[in-house]
Design an enzyme around this catalytic site. Structure first.
Site, mmCIF file in Angstrom:
data_model
loop_
_atom_site.group_PDB
_atom_site.id
_atom_site.type_symbol
_atom_site.label_atom_id
_atom_site.label_comp_id
_atom_site.label_asym_id
_atom_site.label_seq_id
_atom_site.Cartn_x
_atom_site.Cartn_y
_atom_site.Cartn_z
ATOM 1 N N HIS A 1 70.638 23.436 23.244
ATOM 2 C CA HIS A 1 69.862 23.853 24.580
ATOM 3 C C HIS A 1 70.888 24.772 25.439
ATOM 4 O O HIS A 1 72.090 24.282 25.129
ATOM 5 C CB HIS A 1 69.421 22.744 25.262
ATOM 6 N N ASP B 1 61.507 19.660 22.094
ATOM 7 C CA ASP B 1 60.527 19.957 21.245
ATOM 8 C C ASP B 1 60.779 19.216 20.045
ATOM 9 O O ASP B 1 60.009 19.171 19.055
ATOM 10 C CB ASP B 1 61.145 21.388 20.677
HETATM 11 N N1 CMC Z 1 71.130 23.714 14.974
HETATM 12 C C1 CMC Z 1 72.353 24.074 14.423
HETATM 13 N N2 CMC Z 1 73.436 24.861 15.085
HETATM 14 C C2 CMC Z 1 73.225 25.088 16.602
HETATM 15 C C3 CMC Z 1 71.807 24.807 17.128
HETATM 16 C C4 CMC Z 1 70.701 24.096 16.333
HETATM 17 N N3 CMC Z 1 69.630 23.788 16.530
HETATM 18 N N4 CMC Z 1 71.589 25.229 18.178
HETATM 19 C C5 CMC Z 1 72.792 25.894 18.463
HETATM 20 N N5 CMC Z 1 73.662 25.991 17.359
HETATM 21 C C6 CMC Z 1 75.135 26.465 17.077
HETATM 22 C C7 CMC Z 1 74.969 27.729 16.645
HETATM 23 O O1 CMC Z 1 74.845 27.972 15.353
HETATM 24 C C8 CMC Z 1 76.140 28.256 17.483
HETATM 25 O O2 CMC Z 1 77.182 27.873 16.803
HETATM 26 P P1 CMC Z 1 78.542 28.866 16.428
HETATM 27 O O3 CMC Z 1 79.379 28.772 17.850
HETATM 28 O O4 CMC Z 1 79.486 28.166 15.347
HETATM 29 O O5 CMC Z 1 78.254 30.012 15.781
HETATM 30 C C9 CMC Z 1 76.400 27.452 18.688
HETATM 31 O O6 CMC Z 1 75.818 26.325 18.528
HETATM 32 C C10 CMC Z 1 75.784 28.536 19.816
HETATM 33 O O7 CMC Z 1 74.370 28.579 19.656
HETATM 34 P P2 CMC Z 1 73.563 29.678 20.385
HETATM 35 O O8 CMC Z 1 72.338 29.950 19.599
HETATM 36 O O9 CMC Z 1 74.285 30.942 20.769
HETATM 37 O O10 CMC Z 1 73.259 29.068 21.766
HETATM 38 P P3 CMC Z 1 71.909 29.265 22.914
HETATM 39 O O11 CMC Z 1 72.493 28.699 23.878
HETATM 40 O O12 CMC Z 1 71.646 30.716 22.519
HETATM 41 O O13 CMC Z 1 71.067 28.373 21.999
HETATM 42 C C11 CMC Z 1 68.827 27.758 21.445
HETATM 43 C C12 CMC Z 1 70.080 27.792 22.656
HETATM 44 C C13 CMC Z 1 67.620 26.810 22.174
HETATM 45 C C14 CMC Z 1 68.292 28.923 21.220
HETATM 46 C C15 CMC Z 1 69.690 26.971 20.141
HETATM 47 O O14 CMC Z 1 70.013 25.891 20.367
HETATM 48 C C16 CMC Z 1 68.504 27.167 19.051
HETATM 49 O O15 CMC Z 1 68.287 28.056 18.355
HETATM 50 N N6 CMC Z 1 67.757 25.810 18.983
HETATM 51 C C17 CMC Z 1 66.735 25.543 17.895
HETATM 52 C C18 CMC Z 1 65.482 25.956 18.317
HETATM 53 C C19 CMC Z 1 65.040 25.061 19.408
HETATM 54 O O16 CMC Z 1 64.925 23.796 19.203
HETATM 55 N N7 CMC Z 1 64.344 25.591 20.483
HETATM 56 C C20 CMC Z 1 63.894 25.043 21.587
HETATM 57 C C21 CMC Z 1 64.708 24.988 22.830
HETATM 58 S S1 CMC Z 1 64.441 23.838 24.053
HETATM 59 C C22 CMC Z 1 62.828 23.794 24.735
HETATM 60 C C23 CMC Z 1 62.154 25.004 24.694
HETATM 61 O O17 CMC Z 1 62.705 26.169 25.108
HETATM 62 O O18 CMC Z 1 61.022 25.098 24.293
#
Ligand code: CMC
Length: 377
Positions: A260, A314
Site C-alpha cells: 500500500h 483487497d
Molecule cells: N508484491 C511484491 N512486491 C511489492 C508489492 C507486492 N504486492 N507491492 C510493492 N512491492 C514492492 C515493489 O516491487 C517495490 O520493490 P523495489 O523497491 O524492490 O522495486 C516496492 O515494493 C515499492 O513498490 P511500488 O509499487 O513502487 O509502491 P507503491 O507505493 O507505488 O505501491 C501498490 C502501492 C498498491 C500499487 C503496490 O503495493 C501493488 O502493486 N500492490 C499489488 C496490487 C494491490 O494489491 N492493489 C490494491 C491496493 S490497496 C486497495 C485499493 O486501492 O484497492
C-alpha cells in the site's frame, strides 16, 4: 522548475479534506474522526454514507429519512435496463457499471452543481442505483430477467435479492453491509483523486462517479480483489504457497492484495475482513481459500516483511464474497457500490472551494523541429 517531481504524486497533498484520515505507520483509519473498527462493529452502510456525506452521524429521524430517500431511488429506468441488455455478456461488469452510470447523467441532467439540494439528490440517486445496475447486469448477461428492487428489504438484502431472486439469510446481508462500511472511503486514493479532477471542471456528478469507476477497475487499485481470489485458486493448497511466492518474486511480479502507498503495517481493513471471514465461516462453513490466504500472509511476511509490505483491504475481501457465492468479476463493482459514498463526500468538499486541477509537467521532448512534408519522410 518550481517543485520537485514526485512520481505518482507520492506524498503530495492534492486537497484539504475532513472526510477521512489514515495513519499508515500505526494502521489507523478514521471516517470523520471515527475509527473504522467502531463503524464496522456498530454502524450500517447507509448510516456511514450519511456520516461521510454530511460530516456527522445522523439522529434517528435523520437516518430514517435518509434510508427512505435511498429506498425510493433504487429503481432504474427501463431504458437503462435496455442499455444494459445491449452490452456484451462477456464484458467486465465494471465497464457495464461505468457505462450505465455515465448514461444515468442523461436522464438526470443536474448540470447546475452549485445547487446543494440538487447535489444531495444526485448523491442519493447514485448510492441507491449502483446496486440495481450491478445486479441487473449480473442477471441480464446470463439471460435472466432483471429483478426490480423490493422496498421492504434493506440495502444489502435487496441487492442480494436482485442478484439471486431469493431473500438472503441475515448473515449474508449483514456480512455484505459490514464490507460496504469498510470499503466506503479511503482518503486520496486514485479513484477519489480522479473524481476530484473531474469534479473540478464542474462536470455533473454522474460523470464524476463514472470517471472514478474507471480508475477503481485497475488491478493496482480495486481490481486487485478479483485477482487475489484467482491467485489463491491457482495456488490451491497451503503446501504450494512458498514455491509459488518465491517464483513470483523472483520474476519481480507483485503479489496481489499486498502493499500500500500509505500503510507501512497491515491494513486495519484486512484485519477486520479476517474477523468477517471467521464469523461468516462459523455460520456458513469454511472456505478452503482462507487456509491458503493465511499461509500466503505468513510466507509473505518472511519474504517481504523488510519492505513493509503487508495484506491490504483487497486480500481478504474476495474470500468473503467468494464464500457468499458471488462471481469474482463482481467483487470490484461491489467495492464501487460502497466507495461511491466516499467519492461523493469528496465531491461535496471539492465544490465548496473549487479550483480547477491543472498540474504542471516536466517537458522532456524536443523544441524547434522542422515540419517535414509527408512525401519527404
Ligand atoms: N508484491 C511484491 N512486491 C511489492 C508489492 C507486492 N504486492 N507491492 C510493492 N512491492 C514492492 C515493489 O516491487 C517495490 O520493490 P523495489 O523497491 O524492490 O522495486 C516496492 O515494493 C515499492 O513498490 P511500488 O509499487 O513502487 O509502491 P507503491 O507505493 O507505488 O505501491 C501498490 C502501492 C498498491 C500499487 C503496490 O503495493 C501493488 O502493486 N500492490 C499489488 C496490487 C494491490 O494489491 N492493489 C490494491 C491496493 S490497496 C486497495 C485499493 O486501492 O484497492
Amino acid at each position: 522548475m518550481p517543485h520537485d517531481f514526485m512520481p505518482g504524486l507520492a506524498g503530495v497533498p492534492a486537497a484539504k479534506s475532513a472526510v477521512s484520515d489514515v495513519d499508515g505507520e500505526r494502521g489507523v483509519l478514521e471516517y470523520r474522526g471515527i475509527r473504522i473498527e467502531d463503524l464496522c462493529a456498530q454502524s450500517s452502510f447507509l448510516e456511514t454514507a450519511y456520516l461521510l456525506l454530511l460530516g456527522r452521524l445522523p439522529s434517528k429521524p435523520e437516518l430514517t429519512q435518509f434510508v427512505i430517500d435511498i429506498t425510493r431511488h433504487r429503481r432504474i429506468k427501463y431504458r437503462i435496463v435496455d442499455l444494459i441488455k445491449c452490452l456484451p455478456e462477456q464484458g467486465h461488469p465494471m465497464d457495464a457499471l461505468q457505462a450505465s452510470v455515465a448514461a444515468l447523467g442523461m436522464f438526470y441532467p443536474g448540470r447546475n452543481v452549485t445547487d446543494q439540494t440538487n447535489n444531495y439528490w444526485s448523491a442519493v440517486r447514485l448510492i441507491a442505483k449502483l446496486p440495481t445496475i450491478v445486479a441487473a447486469y449480473a442477471r441480464l448477461r446470463r439471460g435472466d430477467e432483471q429483478i426490480p428492487p423490493r422496498d421492504d428489504l434493506n440495502f444489502c438484502e435487496n441487492f442480494l435479492y436482485m442478484l439471486s431472486d431469493t431473500v438472503p439469510a441475515t448473515i449474508l446481508a449483514d456480512t455484505l453491509d459490514t464490507c460496504l462500511v469498510l470499503h466506503a472511503e479511503h482518503t486520496m486514493n486514485a479513484s477519489t483523486f480522479t473524481g476530484l479532477v473531474t469534479a473540478s471542471t464542474l462536470a455533473d456528478p454522474y460523470t464524476v462517479v463514472a470517471s472514478s469507476i474507471g480508475t477503481l477497475k485497475g488491478p493496482l487499485h480495486g481490481g486487485a480483489n478479483e485477482e487475489v481470489v484467482a491467485m489463491l485458486k491457482e495456488i490451491g493448497s497451503p503446501a504450494r504457497v512458498r514455491p509459488y511466492l518465491e517464483e513470483k518474486l523472483q520474476r519481480k511480479q507483485k503479489i496481489m492484495g499486498f502493499g500500500h502507498r500509505v500503510y507501512k503495517v497491515k491494513d486495519p481493513r484486512a484485519t477486520i475482513l479476517q474477523q468477517i471471514c471467521e464469523r461468516l465461516f462459523k455460520k456458513c462453513g469454511a472456505s478452503p481459500l482462507y487456509e491458503v490466504a493465511l499461509e500466503v500472509e505468513r510466507v509473505s511476511a518472511e519474504l517481504l516483511g523488510t519492505k513493509k509490505i503487508y495484506p491490504n483491504v483487497d486480500f481478504y475481501s474476495g474470500i468473503v464474497y467468494d464464500r457468499m457465492g458471488l462471481d469474482p468479476d463482481f467483487f470490484t463493482p461491489i467495492f464501487a457500490m460502497a466507495r461511491v459514498a466516499g467519492w461523493l463526500a469528496h465531491w461535496f468538499e471539492q465544490l465548496r472551494e473549487n479550483k480547477l486541477f491543472r498540474p504542471d509537467q516536466i517537458y522532456e521532448g524536443a523544441h524547434n523541429r522542422p515540419y517535414v512534408p509527408i512525401e519527404k519522410r
